[in-house]
Design an enzyme around this catalytic site. Sequence first.
Site, PDB file in Angstrom:
ATOM      1  N   SER A 113      -1.459  49.040 120.290  1.00 36.09           N
ATOM      2  CA  SER A 113      -0.578  48.619 119.204  1.00 36.09           C
ATOM      3  C   SER A 113      -0.394  49.688 118.125  1.00 36.09           C
ATOM      4  CB  SER A 113      -1.107  47.312 118.630  1.00 36.09           C
ATOM      5  OG  SER A 113      -0.168  46.775 117.767  1.00 36.09           O
ATOM      6  N   ASP A 277       6.159  48.349 115.489  1.00 28.78           N
ATOM      7  CA  ASP A 277       4.923  49.073 115.778  1.00 28.78           C
ATOM      8  C   ASP A 277       4.851  49.561 117.229  1.00 28.78           C
ATOM      9  OD1 ASP A 277       4.524  46.634 117.035  1.00 28.78           O
ATOM     10  OD2 ASP A 277       2.368  46.640 116.652  1.00 28.78           O
ATOM     11  N   ASP A 279       3.594  48.562 120.082  1.00 25.75           N
ATOM     12  CA  ASP A 279       3.921  47.697 121.212  1.00 25.75           C
ATOM     13  C   ASP A 279       5.035  46.697 120.899  1.00 25.75           C
ATOM     14  OD1 ASP A 279       2.204  46.393 119.452  1.00 25.75           O
ATOM     15  OD2 ASP A 279       1.379  45.089 120.998  1.00 25.75           O
ATOM     16  N   ARG A 282       5.367  43.852 115.947  1.00 20.52           N
ATOM     17  CA  ARG A 282       5.376  43.703 114.493  1.00 20.52           C
ATOM     18  C   ARG A 282       6.677  44.199 113.895  1.00 20.52           C
ATOM     19  NH1 ARG A 282      -0.055  45.455 111.843  1.00 20.52           N
ATOM     20  NH2 ARG A 282      -1.441  45.474 113.662  1.00 20.52           N
ATOM     21  N   LYS A 376       3.655  37.738 118.704  1.00 18.33           N
ATOM     22  CA  LYS A 376       4.544  38.078 117.619  1.00 18.33           C
ATOM     23  C   LYS A 376       5.646  38.980 118.170  1.00 18.33           C
ATOM     24  CE  LYS A 376       0.951  41.208 115.859  1.00 18.33           C
ATOM     25  NZ  LYS A 376      -0.287  40.873 116.581  1.00 18.33           N
TER      26      LYS A 376
HETATM   27  C1  VG1 Z   1      -4.840  43.613 112.880  1.00 17.99           C
HETATM   28  C2  VG1 Z   1      -4.051  42.729 111.937  1.00 17.99           C
HETATM   29  C3  VG1 Z   1      -3.862  41.361 112.562  1.00 17.99           C
HETATM   30  C4  VG1 Z   1      -3.192  41.518 113.927  1.00 17.99           C
HETATM   31  C5  VG1 Z   1      -3.988  42.472 114.788  1.00 17.99           C
HETATM   32  C6  VG1 Z   1      -3.317  42.766 116.104  1.00 17.99           C
HETATM   33  O1  VG1 Z   1      -6.097  43.026 113.134  1.00 17.99           O
HETATM   34  O2  VG1 Z   1      -4.711  42.621 110.688  1.00 17.99           O
HETATM   35  O3  VG1 Z   1      -3.101  40.573 111.687  1.00 17.99           O
HETATM   36  O4  VG1 Z   1      -3.086  40.282 114.565  1.00 17.99           O
HETATM   37  O5  VG1 Z   1      -4.149  43.715 114.112  1.00 17.99           O
HETATM   38  O6  VG1 Z   1      -2.039  43.254 115.902  1.00 17.99           O
HETATM   39  P1  VG1 Z   1      -7.435  43.461 112.394  1.00 17.99           P
HETATM   40  O7  VG1 Z   1      -8.520  42.684 113.047  1.00 17.99           O
HETATM   41  O8  VG1 Z   1      -7.543  44.956 112.533  1.00 17.99           O
HETATM   42  O9  VG1 Z   1      -7.243  43.103 110.952  1.00 17.99           O
HETATM   43  V1  VG1 Z   1      -1.393  44.424 116.893  1.00 17.99           V
HETATM   44  O10 VG1 Z   1       0.224  44.445 116.606  1.00 17.99           O
HETATM   45  O11 VG1 Z   1      -2.191  45.837 116.266  1.00 17.99           O
HETATM   46  O12 VG1 Z   1      -1.909  44.044 118.415  1.00 17.99           O
HETATM   47 CO    CO Z   2       1.277  45.415 117.854  1.00 14.80          CO
END
Ligand code: VG1
Ligand code: CO
Length: 543
Positions: A113, A277, A279, A282, A376
Amino acid sequence: MPTQIVRTTPIEGQKPGTSGLRKQTAVFRRPHFLENYVQAIFDGIGGIEGKTLIVGGDGRFYNDQAIQIILRMAAANGATKCIVGQGGILSTPAASHLIRLRKADGGLILSASHNPGGPDADFGLKYNGRNGGPASERITDEIFQRTATLDFFKIAACDDIDLTEIGIQSVESMEVEIVDPVADYATLMRSIVNFDKIHNLFANGFTMCFDAMHAVTGPYAHAILEDMLGAAKGTVINGIPSEDFGKGHPDPNPIWAKQLMDKMYGTDAPDFGAASDGDGDRNMIVGRGAYITPSDSLALLTAKAHLAPAYRGGLAGVARSMPTSRAVDRVADSLGIACYETPTGWKFFGNLLDAGKVTLCGEESAGTGSDHVREKDGLWAVLLWLNILAETKMSVTDLMNDLWATHGRCYYSRLDYEAVESDKATQMINGLQAKLGDLVGQKIGTLDIETADEFSYLDPVDGSTSANQGLRISFVGGARVVFRLSGTGTQGATIRIYLEQLEINPNRLQQDVMSVLQPVRDAALILSDLVAITGRTAPDVIT
Ligand code: VG1
Ligand code: CO
């Protein structure tokens, strides 16, 4: 071609986090590391014999090699079919959609991601289930347990599969179908938002900049925004996926999407700006000279979703992750619909969506989605915004001012302290956790503590409980601070501090965000003793 049974030993540290297993690329490339994890997934979900899987990723370094390994292992483990995005490309929401559309048994999505990509950066792999959503905690636990016991993996000994040509091939007795990664997703988007209205908007001179951040949404945005909706060529910037995302962080926030921010705050800024982002799950939304916090974006989409065909009948309910601001709660309240508060990470929304309890959901980290998939969806959020802009003929700024005038404004910011020594981060969180019970009624600086607890989630659909989901402290007068440790970092610990202050006075809706949040930021530092414990005097990223 024979199947090989390769003897191996369990590998430590294959514990999936918020969204799958995320590690440095070099770790993923160690002998048997990927193979062990893939076998653990196959075993953890009860085997894949006779099953159909969707496979694709965000195009980062090692994407294609990892896909070759996964396909050979899927064949050796008896899968009937794998459906793969052409060139190994599939955005997370497009993969989620394909799982559902093709009634597959699940999918493997290769992505870390927002983490940077490349040989010296990060790689990741997540498993999504039959509903198209991230695996439940029960399944991730099974997978993790399997990583600790497994002593062989199965892999077909065969040549590489050609990922470039659309069509059907076979690996041993397994069929591999290479599909256009964009086509089905675009059809889905057309069924949700009003493409004609948005086409007219662009035809009448509306301008936009979409920053794909050298990541997976490039091909999707080119096809949908420019080719189908008629946005001017050049609307999409950084639109060709690159193995290392142009050496950037594909994280759609004002820090990393600086090129877009400069455009949106410069002279001749377009009407609308957005970024996605690594993948593609977001989104960041920016008006002309106006950054919209993801929490506010979720509130706005909730208030106006009925303007898009798919939500014309209204919303069943909404959900937000706990650290997300309470702006959406106020909108839901006025609409008379339920608003659920879940732990961070998309898997918790899945049950609510499957049960029909919510239609929209979102997170403060720029993830927004709806019941059209179980992830998402960055581009979807951008298209819904465009639909709303086309219907209301208002600017982004006017829409937000209108929302705040009606519901009040939740000033909001997140502070990230990255790569903190893990023991120090834990010490800080544990220290705060230990004193939560004594905090209520205390005065910290200028603020009085109203409630203090550790968030634990009782899933209203399956009755499961998820504990230790972040510390939250709210103050008299609508301020709140939340502390939690990130589950997606790959080095040390990342401490996230989420700051919020509600303002309902109509004369105070246009203040400087950081000034409004200063008292709660001061209180957060006093309460946590962060500076003394971690030695950090300033956050690495403020969004
Ligand atoms: C982060 C974000 C969270 C999101 C996760 C995966 O997690 O804060 O809101 O769901 O990334 O998103 P963390 O545990 O680092 O706070 V993605 O788009 O990076 O798969
Ligand atoms: Co992502």
